[in-house]
Design a protein around this motif. Structure first.
Motif, PDB file in Angstrom:
ATOM      1  N   ARG A  57      -8.855 -11.008   7.503  1.00 58.35           N
ATOM      2  CA  ARG A  57      -8.883 -11.093   9.486  1.00 58.35           C
ATOM      3  C   ARG A  57      -9.450  -9.164   9.565  1.00 58.35           C
ATOM      4  N   ARG A  58      -8.823  -8.906   9.069  1.00 60.09           N
ATOM      5  CA  ARG A  58      -9.455  -7.107   8.637  1.00 60.09           C
ATOM      6  C   ARG A  58     -10.361  -6.896   7.774  1.00 60.09           C
ATOM      7  N   GLU A  59     -10.958  -5.558   7.917  1.00 58.73           N
ATOM      8  CA  GLU A  59     -12.092  -4.762   6.961  1.00 58.73           C
ATOM      9  C   GLU A  59     -11.360  -3.577   6.498  1.00 58.73           C
ATOM     10  N   SER A  60     -12.044  -3.405   5.401  1.00 64.05           N
ATOM     11  CA  SER A  60     -11.465  -1.811   5.248  1.00 64.05           C
ATOM     12  C   SER A  60     -12.558  -1.167   5.814  1.00 64.05           C
ATOM     13  N   PRO A  61     -12.284   0.662   6.596  1.00 64.61           N
ATOM     14  CA  PRO A  61     -12.929   1.296   7.461  1.00 64.61           C
ATOM     15  C   PRO A  61     -15.233   1.469   6.205  1.00 64.61           C
ATOM     16  N   GLU A  62     -15.665   1.734   6.800  1.00 65.20           N
ATOM     17  CA  GLU A  62     -17.242   1.721   6.099  1.00 65.20           C
ATOM     18  C   GLU A  62     -16.848   1.753   5.258  1.00 65.20           C
ATOM     19  N   ASN A  63     -16.756   3.958   5.419  1.00 65.07           N
ATOM     20  CA  ASN A  63     -17.015   4.891   4.363  1.00 65.07           C
ATOM     21  C   ASN A  63     -15.985   4.414   3.519  1.00 65.07           C
ATOM     22  N   THR A  64     -15.165   4.078   3.350  1.00 62.86           N
ATOM     23  CA  THR A  64     -13.792   3.788   2.482  1.00 62.86           C
ATOM     24  C   THR A  64     -13.999   2.753   1.527  1.00 62.86           C
ATOM     25  N   PRO A  65     -14.077   1.597   0.750  1.00 60.89           N
ATOM     26  CA  PRO A  65     -14.173   0.570   0.189  1.00 60.89           C
ATOM     27  C   PRO A  65     -12.820   0.079  -0.142  1.00 60.89           C
ATOM     28  N   PHE A  66     -12.499  -1.168  -0.123  1.00 63.74           N
ATOM     29  CA  PHE A  66     -11.028  -1.153  -0.885  1.00 63.74           C
ATOM     30  C   PHE A  66     -10.130  -0.435  -0.313  1.00 63.74           C
ATOM     31  N   TYR A  67     -10.103   0.194   0.681  1.00 60.66           N
ATOM     32  CA  TYR A  67      -8.903   1.206   1.548  1.00 60.66           C
ATOM     33  C   TYR A  67      -7.963  -0.431   1.222  1.00 60.66           C
ATOM     34  N   LEU A  68      -7.788  -0.847   2.007  1.00 60.60           N
ATOM     35  CA  LEU A  68      -7.683  -2.556   2.752  1.00 60.60           C
ATOM     36  C   LEU A  68      -6.502  -3.037   1.496  1.00 60.60           C
ATOM     37  N   GLU A  69      -7.124  -3.229   0.937  1.00 60.95           N
ATOM     38  CA  GLU A  69      -6.218  -3.909  -0.517  1.00 60.95           C
ATOM     39  C   GLU A  69      -5.475  -2.802  -1.019  1.00 60.95           C
ATOM     40  N   LYS A  70      -5.484  -1.266  -0.701  1.00 55.86           N
ATOM     41  CA  LYS A  70      -4.987  -0.357  -1.576  1.00 55.86           C
ATOM     42  C   LYS A  70      -3.730  -0.778  -0.811  1.00 55.86           C
ATOM     43  N   LEU A  71      -4.105  -0.398   0.541  1.00 53.68           N
ATOM     44  CA  LEU A  71      -3.061  -0.226   1.546  1.00 53.68           C
ATOM     45  C   LEU A  71      -2.221  -1.870   1.259  1.00 53.68           C
ATOM     46  N   LEU A  72      -2.645  -2.376   1.506  1.00 57.67           N
ATOM     47  CA  LEU A  72      -1.655  -4.162   1.348  1.00 57.67           C
ATOM     48  C   LEU A  72      -0.730  -3.653  -0.438  1.00 57.67           C
ATOM     49  N   LEU A  73      -1.792  -3.634  -1.306  1.00 61.07           N
ATOM     50  CA  LEU A  73      -1.047  -2.891  -2.621  1.00 61.07           C
ATOM     51  C   LEU A  73       0.330  -2.281  -2.066  1.00 61.07           C
ATOM     52  N   LEU A  74       0.043  -1.297  -2.101  1.00 62.61           N
ATOM     53  CA  LEU A  74       1.190  -0.398  -1.298  1.00 62.61           C
ATOM     54  C   LEU A  74       2.301  -0.563  -0.596  1.00 62.61           C
ATOM     55  N   PHE A  75       1.800  -1.264   0.424  1.00 65.33           N
ATOM     56  CA  PHE A  75       2.672  -1.733   1.452  1.00 65.33           C
ATOM     57  C   PHE A  75       3.469  -3.207   0.727  1.00 65.33           C
ATOM     58  N   ASN A  76       2.953  -4.280  -0.143  1.00 67.65           N
ATOM     59  CA  ASN A  76       3.998  -5.065  -0.953  1.00 67.65           C
ATOM     60  C   ASN A  76       4.488  -4.007  -2.077  1.00 67.65           C
ATOM     61  N   GLY A  77       4.273  -3.250  -2.616  1.00 64.53           N
ATOM     62  CA  GLY A  77       5.479  -2.339  -3.857  1.00 64.53           C
ATOM     63  C   GLY A  77       6.209  -1.891  -2.976  1.00 64.53           C
ATOM     64  N   PHE A 102      12.737   4.243   2.347  1.00 62.13           N
ATOM     65  CA  PHE A 102      11.579   2.910   1.940  1.00 62.13           C
ATOM     66  C   PHE A 102      11.619   1.790   3.533  1.00 62.13           C
ATOM     67  N   ILE A 103      12.613   1.242   3.810  1.00 64.28           N
ATOM     68  CA  ILE A 103      12.221   0.389   5.433  1.00 64.28           C
ATOM     69  C   ILE A 103      10.684   0.982   6.581  1.00 64.28           C
ATOM     70  N   VAL A 104      11.329   3.040   6.531  1.00 65.39           N
ATOM     71  CA  VAL A 104      10.737   3.194   7.621  1.00 65.39           C
ATOM     72  C   VAL A 104       8.779   3.522   7.273  1.00 65.39           C
ATOM     73  N   ALA A 105       9.003   4.055   5.229  1.00 63.91           N
ATOM     74  CA  ALA A 105       7.797   3.830   4.581  1.00 63.91           C
ATOM     75  C   ALA A 105       6.899   2.779   4.754  1.00 63.91           C
ATOM     76  N   THR A 106       7.749   1.429   4.899  1.00 64.80           N
ATOM     77  CA  THR A 106       7.286   0.441   4.587  1.00 64.80           C
ATOM     78  C   THR A 106       6.281  -0.741   6.657  1.00 64.80           C
ATOM     79  N   ALA A 107       7.046  -0.293   7.255  1.00 64.90           N
ATOM     80  CA  ALA A 107       6.844  -0.294   8.631  1.00 64.90           C
ATOM     81  C   ALA A 107       5.782   0.888   8.828  1.00 64.90           C
ATOM     82  N   ALA A 108       5.630   1.794   8.331  1.00 69.32           N
ATOM     83  CA  ALA A 108       4.238   3.039   8.300  1.00 69.32           C
ATOM     84  C   ALA A 108       2.995   2.395   8.096  1.00 69.32           C
ATOM     85  N   VAL A 109       3.336   2.462   6.657  1.00 75.48           N
ATOM     86  CA  VAL A 109       1.854   1.616   6.603  1.00 75.48           C
ATOM     87  C   VAL A 109       1.976   0.198   6.531  1.00 75.48           C
TER      88      VAL A 109
END
Length: 173
Positions: A57-77, A102-109
């Motif tokens: 449903r979402r995609e990475s910004p045009e100038n940063t490929p795989f940005y969404l995937e990296k953010l999701l990996l960070l969110f899961n961690g 940690f909870i605030v950082a997770t919510a921020a991501v």
């Protein structure tokens, strides 16, 4: 070996090998550990499904490929660390403060994913291809879902929180 099919259309070798391994595990591992192992596997599958929904449903910004995937990996961690510290961390003020951070950082991501990654115009985003041709929906609208990055991220966090409540020996069998 696992893909060999008998003339009747059955996957005989793969079934025998997988069945033997599962029988061995079920014979020698106590049920309370198997129960936690299966529960953790199902909850991880739900977390992968939630992350996949965000990717579709979402995609990475045009100038940063795989940005969404990296953010999701960070969110899961961060979700996993938040859950582990919240459930198994020290009960003093330092442990509670660490869990809160940690909870605030997770919510921020999670909110950063919502804010920085635009909605995809086509279900699956621009990067999904079919064969050698890119998919094109034309002007057709696919169904919309409200709060897409937030609800799946909340589901992912809850899944990791439930996993953290399981016995570690059963999870890391």
């Amino acid at each position: 070996m696992f893909c060999e099919v008998t003339p009747a259309g059955n996957l005989r070798k793969g079934t025998i090998v997988a069945g033997t391994i599962m029988t061995f595990i079920a014979t020698f591992v106590p049920f309370e550990y198997l129960d936690d192992f299966v529960s953790a596997g199902i909850l991880v599958a739900f977390s992968i499904t939630n992350s996949s929904l965000v990717i579709m449903r979402r995609e990475s910004p045009e100038n940063t490929p795989f940005y969404l995937e990296k953010l999701l990996l960070l969110f899961n961690g961060l979700s996993f660390l938040s859950a582990v510290v919240s459930v198994h961390g020290p009960r003093n003020i330092v442990g509670k403060f660490l869990a809160f951070c940690f909870i605030v950082a997770t919510a921020a991501v999670g909110f950063w994913i919502s804010w920085s990654c635009p909605s995809s115009a086509v279900f699956g985003g621009k990067s999904i291809t079919m064969g050698n041709h890119k998919r094109d929906n034309g002007n057709q609208q696919y169904f919309q879902t409200p709060f897409v990055p937030l609800i799946p991220c909340l589901g992912t966090f809850i899944n990791w929180f439930l996993i953290a409540q399981l016995d570690f020996l059963g999870i890391f069998l």
